[in-house]
Design a protein around this motif. Sequence first.
Motif, PDB file in Angstrom:
ATOM      1  N   ARG A 133       0.867  -1.183   0.000  1.00  0.00           N
ATOM      2  CA  ARG A 133       0.000   0.000   0.000  1.00  0.00           C
ATOM      3  C   ARG A 133       0.898   1.226   0.000  1.00  0.00           C
ATOM      4  NH1 ARG A 133      -4.131  -1.664   4.886  1.00  0.00           N
ATOM      5  NH2 ARG A 133      -4.650  -3.755   4.105  1.00  0.00           N
ATOM      6  N   ASP A 134       0.597   2.159  -0.851  1.00  0.00           N
ATOM      7  CA  ASP A 134       1.416   3.371  -0.975  1.00  0.00           C
ATOM      8  C   ASP A 134       2.887   3.019  -1.151  1.00  0.00           C
ATOM      9  OD1 ASP A 134      -0.853   5.048  -0.689  1.00  0.00           O
ATOM     10  OD2 ASP A 134      -0.722   4.853   1.503  1.00  0.00           O
ATOM     11  N   GLY A 135       3.154   1.950  -1.909  1.00  0.00           N
ATOM     12  CA  GLY A 135       4.521   1.555  -2.238  1.00  0.00           C
ATOM     13  C   GLY A 135       5.245   0.787  -1.148  1.00  0.00           C
ATOM     14  N   GLU A 136       4.566   0.437  -0.040  1.00  0.00           N
ATOM     15  CA  GLU A 136       5.228  -0.239   1.079  1.00  0.00           C
ATOM     16  C   GLU A 136       4.536  -1.560   1.388  1.00  0.00           C
ATOM     17  OE1 GLU A 136       6.594   0.640   5.676  1.00  0.00           O
ATOM     18  OE2 GLU A 136       4.990   1.830   4.818  1.00  0.00           O
ATOM     19  N   TRP A 137       5.346  -2.642   1.435  1.00  0.00           N
ATOM     20  CA  TRP A 137       4.837  -3.950   1.819  1.00  0.00           C
ATOM     21  C   TRP A 137       4.737  -4.027   3.337  1.00  0.00           C
ATOM     22  CZ3 TRP A 137       2.854  -7.369  -1.462  1.00  0.00           C
ATOM     23  CH2 TRP A 137       3.266  -7.343  -2.796  1.00  0.00           C
ATOM     24  N   ARG A 138       3.613  -4.539   3.827  1.00  0.00           N
ATOM     25  CA  ARG A 138       3.425  -4.875   5.245  1.00  0.00           C
ATOM     26  C   ARG A 138       2.523  -6.101   5.312  1.00  0.00           C
ATOM     27  NH1 ARG A 138       2.407   0.362   9.111  1.00  0.00           N
ATOM     28  NH2 ARG A 138       4.038   1.700   8.290  1.00  0.00           N
ATOM     29  N   MET A 139       2.430  -6.657   6.492  1.00  0.00           N
ATOM     30  CA  MET A 139       1.542  -7.805   6.696  1.00  0.00           C
ATOM     31  C   MET A 139       0.103  -7.323   6.828  1.00  0.00           C
ATOM     32  SD  MET A 139       3.652 -10.164   9.344  1.00  0.00           S
ATOM     33  CE  MET A 139       5.201 -10.922   8.850  1.00  0.00           C
ATOM     34  N   ALA A 140      -0.794  -8.001   6.112  1.00  0.00           N
ATOM     35  CA  ALA A 140      -2.229  -7.745   6.232  1.00  0.00           C
ATOM     36  C   ALA A 140      -2.896  -8.827   7.079  1.00  0.00           C
ATOM     37  CB  ALA A 140      -2.877  -7.680   4.855  1.00  0.00           C
ATOM     38  N   HIS A 141      -2.288 -10.021   7.098  1.00  0.00           N
ATOM     39  CA  HIS A 141      -2.784 -11.110   7.943  1.00  0.00           C
ATOM     40  C   HIS A 141      -1.638 -12.083   8.215  1.00  0.00           C
ATOM     41  CE1 HIS A 141      -5.410 -14.063   9.756  1.00  0.00           C
ATOM     42  NE2 HIS A 141      -4.777 -14.976   9.043  1.00  0.00           N
ATOM     43  N   ARG A 142      -1.593 -12.567   9.441  1.00  0.00           N
ATOM     44  CA  ARG A 142      -0.670 -13.646   9.799  1.00  0.00           C
ATOM     45  C   ARG A 142      -1.462 -14.740  10.472  1.00  0.00           C
ATOM     46  NH1 ARG A 142       5.300 -13.989  12.145  1.00  0.00           N
ATOM     47  NH2 ARG A 142       5.538 -14.168   9.891  1.00  0.00           N
ATOM     48  N   GLY A 143      -1.258 -15.954   9.994  1.00  0.00           N
ATOM     49  CA  GLY A 143      -1.837 -17.139  10.626  1.00  0.00           C
ATOM     50  C   GLY A 143      -0.713 -18.098  10.973  1.00  0.00           C
ATOM     51  N   ALA A 144      -0.813 -18.733  12.127  1.00  0.00           N
ATOM     52  CA  ALA A 144       0.194 -19.715  12.546  1.00  0.00           C
ATOM     53  C   ALA A 144      -0.411 -21.113  12.416  1.00  0.00           C
ATOM     54  CB  ALA A 144       0.638 -19.462  13.977  1.00  0.00           C
TER      55      ALA A 144
END
Length: 183
Positions: A133-144
């Motif tokens: 988003r806005d050129g930056e990768w981040r986590m939207a969901h993490r599942g273990a």
Amino acid sequence: MSEDQSRSADSPSREQRISDMLDKQDCAELVHRMARAIDRCDGDLVNQLFHPDATDDHGSYKGTAKDFVPWVMEVLQGMHRTQHMIGNILIKLDGDTAYGESYFIAHHAIPAGDGTDNFMIAAGRYLDRFERRDGEWRMAHRGAVYDWSSVNPSTDIWDRANMPDYSFGARGKDDPSYPHFAS
């Protein structure tokens, strides 16, 4: 026949392959930074790795990433040390979304009732959804996903209080890695 001629017309260009590789590296970096943030009990860093509306599912916790952070910090306070080792990472790109599967082995020094520690190992995989988003990768969901675990009495032999010449890991900003990366 040159390498370019041997590629089919549907194959991505070298530039696209490099761009994809960089996107995958950005996502893999998030996985590694999350392991560091958890092991250092650095809630601020954990928050930086998630998008503000991200979610998390660790089995015993299901909810927003924002609420995951204080929950996991409290869980970690009940442990003396942790170390999350990241193994195989597979990332599939789909535009500004990416899907990752990252193997982990997490080591935990957990206080036992008799004043010693138990050594608990949990192994499994993180199933992450990354979004740019806005050129930056981040986590939207993490599942273990948990594959196996083991608990045994700890055999740690280091007397940390009486080994002043050794550098030992610490939780928080007292860990030697913080000044190391600040240079």
